[in-house]
Design an enzyme around this catalytic site. Structure first.
Site, PDB file in Angstrom:
ATOM      1  N   HIS A 194     117.422 -25.407  93.005  1.00  0.00           N
ATOM      2  CA  HIS A 194     117.152 -24.732  94.273  1.00  0.00           C
ATOM      3  C   HIS A 194     115.638 -24.685  94.491  1.00  0.00           C
ATOM      4  CE1 HIS A 194     118.120 -21.933  97.515  1.00  0.00           C
ATOM      5  NE2 HIS A 194     117.163 -21.134  97.092  1.00  0.00           N
ATOM      6  N   GLU A 239     121.711 -26.616  92.517  1.00  0.00           N
ATOM      7  CA  GLU A 239     121.166 -25.371  93.079  1.00  0.00           C
ATOM      8  C   GLU A 239     121.180 -24.248  92.042  1.00  0.00           C
ATOM      9  OE1 GLU A 239     119.965 -24.813  96.099  1.00  0.00           O
ATOM     10  OE2 GLU A 239     120.805 -26.337  97.437  1.00  0.00           O
ATOM     11  N   SER A 271     116.579 -21.881 101.740  1.00  0.00           N
ATOM     12  CA  SER A 271     117.122 -20.674 101.120  1.00  0.00           C
ATOM     13  C   SER A 271     117.294 -19.578 102.170  1.00  0.00           C
ATOM     14  CB  SER A 271     116.226 -20.236  99.957  1.00  0.00           C
ATOM     15  OG  SER A 271     116.862 -19.267  99.162  1.00  0.00           O
TER      16      SER A 271
END
Length: 534
Positions: A436, A320, A193
């Protein structure tokens, strides 16, 4: 007090002995300062080297994280004295001339540049320390403390202090990692991330040249629409009711405010998970070249080839965009209704304009067709958010690197969905797909890691992730392995003609040109509207 002792450039450290998932022992040294505490007049400034100490420093506990509000539970934690790192090693060199050649992996945590730390609550080293590597996890400044930027170059707050922290940590690694048996000439940075975006920014920054030799970008890159910040000085001044617009006067006040007061003021600036606005805290292009981390637009740097050419692994999870639902917790899921919020800000379209409404309608029709967005067609929400916030720019970055780099790029997609999928477990999401941050549970032991049964899908997946990532750190190639039966395919790098990728599911499979239809849609939308903008 017992425990291993190591002497580094700043002084002596006493650590502790820990056990990996396969019961092998490794040594842990935590809370090591790599920079001077950024307090007082050092708040918002580029970091300074750590000062030495006398005696033996206790390195058995983690240092404080940068001040932040913990996602989901919303509790405030951390502080300003946060520039520390942790080192995990199989062994210390016993003799002065003993080989210090273990590959080094430096983990950069995610959290949108506003939360997270390198601590073991999420990033326990027990999985990766089954391999003969040295692992480093770091903390860096977040939010306004790491990413305040001022216009006046004479005030020496151009932005990117948090990224400069990471550079300082890498300089510490270069100087000290050999004391832990690590090879300073074989350093792999990796992150997820915001940690992946930071890693990508390090690739693009001349400030980081020579400090690392490979990079792994998990679900993030410098081109992602959430990976940029802006100047919020006026907004902060208004929130604090400061009767001045002079940046120097504002800075003098911001430097003296109690840390919690400044944090609470800063978080009043909205930071929604929508595509049509630039976030308040994140990397910026600096106005002054001297001492700058970044002075050019990342896209232009990528196109030019003026960056640090290193082998790269980059990839994403297949859903995600579940993160959009995570951010809505603990409230019930609410589908997207205003599709103008999905129009990327970089198109420069005025909200409410005919063209903005047209693009919004095109997005709605592509992802939902004639269906009305509801909680029953969540997967369409997931795919839209996956592409808009992560996949589109990740695939673009991979292609641009291949066009301009002398080093290989390996692309992956993660599709395995087990009890180790960390974010889905924490957020209690039961929909199919990989959210995610779900990948973190396969590389690190964390607070929700279940018992791993021998022969289970979870055990095999951990072994695969660890083997691929550490093979890359050791050999520059994830396919290079020694006595490893868990990798049964050949992962080819991306080429100018083929976007090759590895799908990491319950089985490993390879393919080409992932998410083709969705990427063609976005390419057409962006090309038409960017031309119109010009």
């Amino acid at each position: 007090m017992k425990g291993p002792v190591v002497t580094i450039s700043s002084g002596k450290l006493r650590g502790k002995t820990c056990t990996s998932i396969n019961n092998s022992q490794f040594l842990s040294f935590q809370g090591i300062p790599y920079a001077k505490p950024p307090l007082g007049r050092l708040r918002f400034k580029a970091p300074l080297p750590a000062e030495p100490w006398t005696g033996i420093r206790d390195a058995t506990r983690e240092g404080s994280s940068s001040i932040q509000r913990i996602p989901i539970i919303k509790m405030l934690q951390g502080g300003e004295d946060c520039l520390t790192l942790n080192v995990y090693t199989p062994q210390l060199p016993e003799e002065k001339n003993e080989k210090r050649d273990k590959p080094v992996m430096v983990w950069i945590h995610g959290g949108g540049f506003v939360s997270g730390s390198g601590g073991t609550e999420v990033y326990g080293p027990e999985f990766l320390m089954t391999e003969d590597i040295v692992l480093v996890t770091i903390n860096y400044r977040l939010g306004i403390f790491g990413f305040l930027s001022l216009e006046d170059p004479d005030l020496d707050v151009p932005g990117n202090a948090g990224l400069k922290d990471i550079v300082m940590a890498l300089k510490w690694v270069k100087e000290n990692i050999s004391y832990f048996s690590g090879n300073p000439n074989n350093v792999t940075i990796f992150g997820e991330s915001a940690g992946a975006a930071a890693s990508h920014y390090l690739i693009l920054s001349p400030m980081a040249k020579g400090l690392f030799h490979k990079a792994i970008l998990q679900s993030g890159c410098a081109l992602n629409i959430w990976a940029k910040g802006r100047n919020v000085t006026r907004q902060i001044a208004d929130i604090l009711d400061l009767q001045t617009t002079n940046e120097k006067e504002i800075l003098n006040i911001l430097e003296t405010l109690p840390v919690k007061d400044l944090y609470k003021a800063a978080e009043k600036i909205p930071d929604p998970f929508i595509a049509c606005v630039v976030r308040p805290y994140g990397p910026v292009i600096e106005k002054k070249a001297d001492g700058a981390f970044l002075t050019e637009d990342p896209l232009e740097i990528l196109k030019s080839g003026r960056y640090n050419h290193v082998p790269i692994i980059m990839g994403y999870t297949n859903r995600e965009g579940m993160l959009g639902e995570v951010f809505q917790k603990p409230k019930p899921f609410k589908p997207i209704t205003d599709f103008e919020k999905a129009v990327p800000y970089f198109l420069g379209l005025q909200l409410g304009s005919d063209r903005s409404k047209l693009v919004a309608q095109q997005i709605k029709e592509f992802y939902y067709g004639n269906e009305k967005p509801t909680s029953k067609n969540k997967d369409k929400f997931y795919l839209l958010h996956s592409d808009n916030f992560f996949v589109r720019e990740l695939l673009l970055a991979a292609k641009l690197h291949v066009e301009t780099s002398t080093s290989p790029v390996f692309l992956y997609r993660m599709s395995i969905d087990t009890r180790l999928n960390m974010m889905k477990t924490i957020a209690m999401i039961n929909e199919p797909g990989v959210c995610h941050a779900d990948d973190l549970g396969y590389l690190f032991k964390n607070m929700v890691t279940p018992n791993i049964k021998p022969g289970s899908d979870e055990e095999l997946a951990i072994k695969r992730f660890v083997a691929l990532w550490t093979n890359f750190a050791k050999f520059n190639d994830p396919n290079s392995y020694e006595n490893n039966s868990v990798i049964d395919v050949n992962w080819n790098p991306v080429t100018k003609s083929d976007v090759n990728f590895l799908d990491i599911g319950k089985k490993l499979t390879v393919g080409s040109n992932p998410e083709a239809n969705r990427m063609v849609f976005w390419k057409n939308v962006l090309n038409v509207n960017l031309v119109h903008k010009l």
